[in-house]
Write an enzyme that holds these catalytic residues in place. Structure first.
Site, PDB file in Angstrom:
ATOM      1  N   PHE A 120      40.958  49.522  42.281  1.00  0.00           N
ATOM      2  CA  PHE A 120      40.201  49.329  41.028  1.00  0.00           C
ATOM      3  C   PHE A 120      38.724  49.224  41.380  1.00  0.00           C
ATOM      4  O   PHE A 120      38.332  48.326  42.134  1.00  0.00           O
ATOM      5  CB  PHE A 120      40.691  48.033  40.385  1.00  0.00           C
ATOM      6  CG  PHE A 120      40.088  47.660  39.064  1.00  0.00           C
ATOM      7  CD1 PHE A 120      40.400  48.366  37.909  1.00  0.00           C
ATOM      8  CD2 PHE A 120      39.258  46.552  38.948  1.00  0.00           C
ATOM      9  CE1 PHE A 120      39.890  47.986  36.670  1.00  0.00           C
ATOM     10  CE2 PHE A 120      38.744  46.157  37.720  1.00  0.00           C
ATOM     11  CZ  PHE A 120      39.065  46.879  36.578  1.00  0.00           C
ATOM     12  N   GLY A 128      28.323  42.208  39.040  1.00  0.00           N
ATOM     13  CA  GLY A 128      29.522  41.452  39.407  1.00  0.00           C
ATOM     14  C   GLY A 128      30.109  40.826  38.159  1.00  0.00           C
ATOM     15  O   GLY A 128      30.869  41.452  37.428  1.00  0.00           O
ATOM     16  N   SER A 129      29.667  39.579  37.860  1.00  0.00           N
ATOM     17  CA  SER A 129      30.133  38.916  36.644  1.00  0.00           C
ATOM     18  C   SER A 129      29.739  39.700  35.394  1.00  0.00           C
ATOM     19  O   SER A 129      30.498  39.786  34.425  1.00  0.00           O
ATOM     20  CB  SER A 129      29.533  37.511  36.548  1.00  0.00           C
ATOM     21  OG  SER A 129      30.099  36.687  37.542  1.00  0.00           O
ATOM     22  N   GLY A 338      44.545  15.454  58.798  1.00  0.00           N
ATOM     23  CA  GLY A 338      43.523  14.807  59.621  1.00  0.00           C
ATOM     24  C   GLY A 338      42.845  15.801  60.546  1.00  0.00           C
ATOM     25  O   GLY A 338      42.632  16.968  60.174  1.00  0.00           O
ATOM     26  N   GLY A 339      42.533  15.368  61.750  1.00  0.00           N
ATOM     27  CA  GLY A 339      41.830  16.230  62.717  1.00  0.00           C
ATOM     28  C   GLY A 339      42.580  17.532  62.961  1.00  0.00           C
ATOM     29  O   GLY A 339      41.969  18.603  63.111  1.00  0.00           O
ATOM     30  N   GLU A 362      38.196  38.525  40.339  1.00  0.00           N
ATOM     31  CA  GLU A 362      38.724  38.787  38.991  1.00  0.00           C
ATOM     32  C   GLU A 362      38.165  37.787  37.963  1.00  0.00           C
ATOM     33  O   GLU A 362      38.847  37.366  37.031  1.00  0.00           O
ATOM     34  CB  GLU A 362      40.252  38.869  38.990  1.00  0.00           C
ATOM     35  CG  GLU A 362      40.716  40.078  39.795  1.00  0.00           C
ATOM     36  CD  GLU A 362      42.161  40.473  39.596  1.00  0.00           C
ATOM     37  OE1 GLU A 362      42.729  40.168  38.542  1.00  0.00           O
ATOM     38  OE2 GLU A 362      42.710  41.109  40.511  1.00  0.00           O
ATOM     39  N   SER A 365      35.141  31.093  38.238  1.00  0.00           N
ATOM     40  CA  SER A 365      35.495  29.960  37.358  1.00  0.00           C
ATOM     41  C   SER A 365      34.506  29.852  36.203  1.00  0.00           C
ATOM     42  O   SER A 365      34.886  29.521  35.071  1.00  0.00           O
ATOM     43  CB  SER A 365      35.496  28.657  38.163  1.00  0.00           C
ATOM     44  OG  SER A 365      36.607  28.635  39.030  1.00  0.00           O
TER      45      SER A 365
HETATM   46  N1  COS Z   1      40.631  42.239  25.827  1.00  0.00           N
HETATM   47  C1  COS Z   1      40.238  43.248  25.005  1.00  0.00           C
HETATM   48  N2  COS Z   1      38.947  43.510  24.717  1.00  0.00           N
HETATM   49  C2  COS Z   1      38.025  42.698  25.251  1.00  0.00           C
HETATM   50  C3  COS Z   1      38.360  41.615  26.086  1.00  0.00           C
HETATM   51  C4  COS Z   1      39.729  41.407  26.363  1.00  0.00           C
HETATM   52  N3  COS Z   1      40.121  40.400  27.165  1.00  0.00           N
HETATM   53  N4  COS Z   1      37.234  40.978  26.470  1.00  0.00           N
HETATM   54  C5  COS Z   1      36.221  41.637  25.893  1.00  0.00           C
HETATM   55  N5  COS Z   1      36.699  42.672  25.146  1.00  0.00           N
HETATM   56  C6  COS Z   1      35.925  43.615  24.340  1.00  0.00           C
HETATM   57  C7  COS Z   1      35.160  42.889  23.266  1.00  0.00           C
HETATM   58  O1  COS Z   1      35.954  42.703  22.110  1.00  0.00           O
HETATM   59  C8  COS Z   1      34.000  43.809  23.016  1.00  0.00           C
HETATM   60  O2  COS Z   1      34.370  44.883  22.207  1.00  0.00           O
HETATM   61  P1  COS Z   1      33.737  45.055  20.718  1.00  0.00           P
HETATM   62  O3  COS Z   1      32.252  45.087  20.908  1.00  0.00           O
HETATM   63  O4  COS Z   1      34.304  46.322  20.240  1.00  0.00           O
HETATM   64  O5  COS Z   1      34.188  43.846  19.964  1.00  0.00           O
HETATM   65  C9  COS Z   1      33.719  44.396  24.384  1.00  0.00           C
HETATM   66  O6  COS Z   1      34.926  44.238  25.155  1.00  0.00           O
HETATM   67  C10 COS Z   1      32.572  43.692  25.089  1.00  0.00           C
HETATM   68  O7  COS Z   1      32.897  42.329  25.197  1.00  0.00           O
HETATM   69  P2  COS Z   1      31.814  41.171  25.396  1.00  0.00           P
HETATM   70  O8  COS Z   1      30.707  41.346  24.405  1.00  0.00           O
HETATM   71  O9  COS Z   1      32.535  39.885  25.427  1.00  0.00           O
HETATM   72  O10 COS Z   1      31.248  41.564  26.838  1.00  0.00           O
HETATM   73  P3  COS Z   1      30.254  40.800  27.796  1.00  0.00           P
HETATM   74  O11 COS Z   1      29.351  41.779  28.424  1.00  0.00           O
HETATM   75  O12 COS Z   1      29.651  39.622  27.108  1.00  0.00           O
HETATM   76  O13 COS Z   1      31.218  40.295  29.008  1.00  0.00           O
HETATM   77  C11 COS Z   1      32.771  38.934  30.189  1.00  0.00           C
HETATM   78  C12 COS Z   1      32.316  39.536  28.853  1.00  0.00           C
HETATM   79  C13 COS Z   1      31.730  38.006  30.797  1.00  0.00           C
HETATM   80  C14 COS Z   1      34.016  38.159  29.836  1.00  0.00           C
HETATM   81  C15 COS Z   1      33.127  40.087  31.186  1.00  0.00           C
HETATM   82  O14 COS Z   1      31.973  40.766  31.587  1.00  0.00           O
HETATM   83  C16 COS Z   1      33.879  39.625  32.401  1.00  0.00           C
HETATM   84  O15 COS Z   1      35.093  39.371  32.359  1.00  0.00           O
HETATM   85  N6  COS Z   1      33.156  39.515  33.561  1.00  0.00           N
HETATM   86  C17 COS Z   1      33.793  39.239  34.812  1.00  0.00           C
HETATM   87  C18 COS Z   1      34.149  40.524  35.448  1.00  0.00           C
HETATM   88  C19 COS Z   1      35.135  40.334  36.536  1.00  0.00           C
HETATM   89  O16 COS Z   1      36.167  39.693  36.377  1.00  0.00           O
HETATM   90  N7  COS Z   1      34.833  40.921  37.664  1.00  0.00           N
HETATM   91  C20 COS Z   1      35.696  40.867  38.753  1.00  0.00           C
HETATM   92  C21 COS Z   1      35.712  42.196  39.371  1.00  0.00           C
HETATM   93  S1  COS Z   1      37.187  43.006  39.230  1.00  0.00           S
HETATM   94  S2  COS Z   1      38.158  42.367  40.805  1.00  0.00           S
END
Ligand code: COS
Length: 384
Positions: A120, A128-129, A338-339, A362, A365
């Protein structure tokens, strides 16, 4: 799968973990690789196809069933689970959930058999986030897309047969809506790999950078056939992946608790087993609470996921709790030892480092907290 067949499978996996994987943990640590014969046995057991529907050659397990098997694999070095992890989870699920019939028929049978591994590719050096800020570009050119960009920390990349790749196909559409998910065969010209990442722990689990340099894929390789839906696919895949990882964390919590109890019963100080001391008992009891709460959350959220409930926020809660919990359990396990717990010869030292990643990958926290809080505020009518 009927419950009797599933119970047999779970017992088989449990035995496989106890008799084949746990005895090979030191070898994986020494060689920084999972032995090929173990990978072959995993193929034989059907472990690569756990989550792929039966009509495409997999076992078609429910999330609740998958979680029970991943719990078992959580009781040993994470490198073993990592071999199948991306194929069972985030690498294949985009195709399973959103792929066209032709894409499913083309790819899933070979993934289910373990002939091909899936990987993936979402994370990038700058994203990242904030997954919606990816820059890898997929430019339409007639019937094909040309992909250019760099992906980071991609698990199983060097052994992958196919990537589920997130790229920006709509260059004028910023954020989530400009992203598409592509199926990219790993032998496509223009793909190259960085050096294996050197990590704090999890020896034997492979990740590295992947570079895409004018990689050409047919437009038909967009998952689901429709551009602009890749981010939602990624989020849906991650919802499922986070339950899977929660089960993994829970398995390791139970393993570490077992090691702590055994050590407390055996180790003598002040003329008696240290487990007779109430302060040590407090450590054991707190770890039991963490392990038990983790098991309960995973079972509940997986069951509700299978029932089709909208559980993203509770998936986040479960990933958050179980990954933090195993961090505490590992810390207490070192303390009970412990140690000796600080020494490389003892596995608690290794697992203490291994579990640290669970609070990061993924979704950290802090991202899980954000998902939980946003959902609460949304339900209260407040948009953030
Ligand atoms: N299931 C279905 N759709 C989802 C969803 C989910 N769990 N989470 C978000 N969406 C959809 C939203 O509904 C939105 O769509 P609409 O605009 O049509 O409503 C769209 O995706 C964008 O969502 P959102 O505005 O919440 O996006 P953000 O950019 O604010 O990001 C987070 C949301 C922070 C939750 C996301 O970026 C995230 O999970 N980040 C971490 C990434 C991660 O886990 N990385 C690890 C690498 S992979 S190993």
């Amino acid at each position: 799968m009927d419950s009797e067949t599933f119970a047999l499978l779970r017992d088989t996996v449990r035995r496989f973990v106890d008799e084949r994987l746990i005895p090979n943990e030191d070898r994986v640590e020494d060689e920084d690789a999972v032995p090929e014969e173990i990978i072959a046995e995993m193929r034989e057991l059907g472990l690569f196809g756990l989550s792929i529907p039966e009509q495409y050659g997999g076992l078609g397990l429910t999330m609740a069933e998958e979680a029970q098997l991943i719990f078992e694999l959580g009781r040993t070095a994470f490198a073993f689970r990592s071999v199948i992890g991306t194929t069972v989870g985030i690498g294949s699920q985009g195709i399973v959930m959103s792929g066209t019939e032709a894409q499913k028929r083309d790819w899933l049978p070979r993934l289910a058999s373990g002939e091909l591994l899936a990987s993936f590719a979402l994370t990038e050096p700058h994203a990242g986030s904030d997954a919606a800020s990816i820059r890898t570009a997929a430019a339409r050119d007639g019937d094909v897309y040309r992909i250019n960009g760099n992906k980071r920390f991609i698990t199983n990349a060097p052994r992958a047969g196919v990537f589920t790749l997130m790229a920006r196909s709509e260059k004028d559409v910023p954020g989530a809506k400009g992203i598409s998910a592509f199926i990219v065969p790993a032998d496509t010209p223009g793909i190259s790999f960085g050096r294996p990442d050197r990590k704090m722990g999890q020896r034997g689990a492979i990740s590295c950078d992947v570079n895409f340099d004018d990689v050409v894929v047919p437009a038909a390789n967009i998952i689901g056939g429709e551009p602009g839906r890749g981010f939602v696919t990624a989020m849906q895949v991650l919802d499922r992946g986070r339950i899977h990882l929660s089960a993994l964390a829970t398995g390791m919590s139970h393993r570490l608790l077992g090691m702590s109890v055994r050590y407390a019963a055996e180790r003598q100080q002040f003329g008696q087993a240290i487990g007779t001391f109430q302060l040590v008992q407090g450590l054991l009891a707190d770890s039991r609470v963490d392990a038990y709460a983790s098991s309960t959350m995973v079972a509940d959220v997986a069951r509700r996921y299978d029932a089709g409930e909208q559980v993203s926020a509770d998936v986040a809660a479960t990933k958050y709790f179980t990954s933090e919990a195993v961090g505490r359990v590992a810390d207490r396990a070192v303390q009970v030892h412990g140690g000796a717990g600080y020494m490389r010869e003892y596995k608690v030292e290794r697992f203490y480092r291994d579990v640290r990643l669970l609070r990061i990958y993924e979704g950290t926290s802090q991202i899980q907290q954000t998902i939980i809080a946003r959902s609460l505020l949304r339900d209260a009518g407040l948009t953030t």
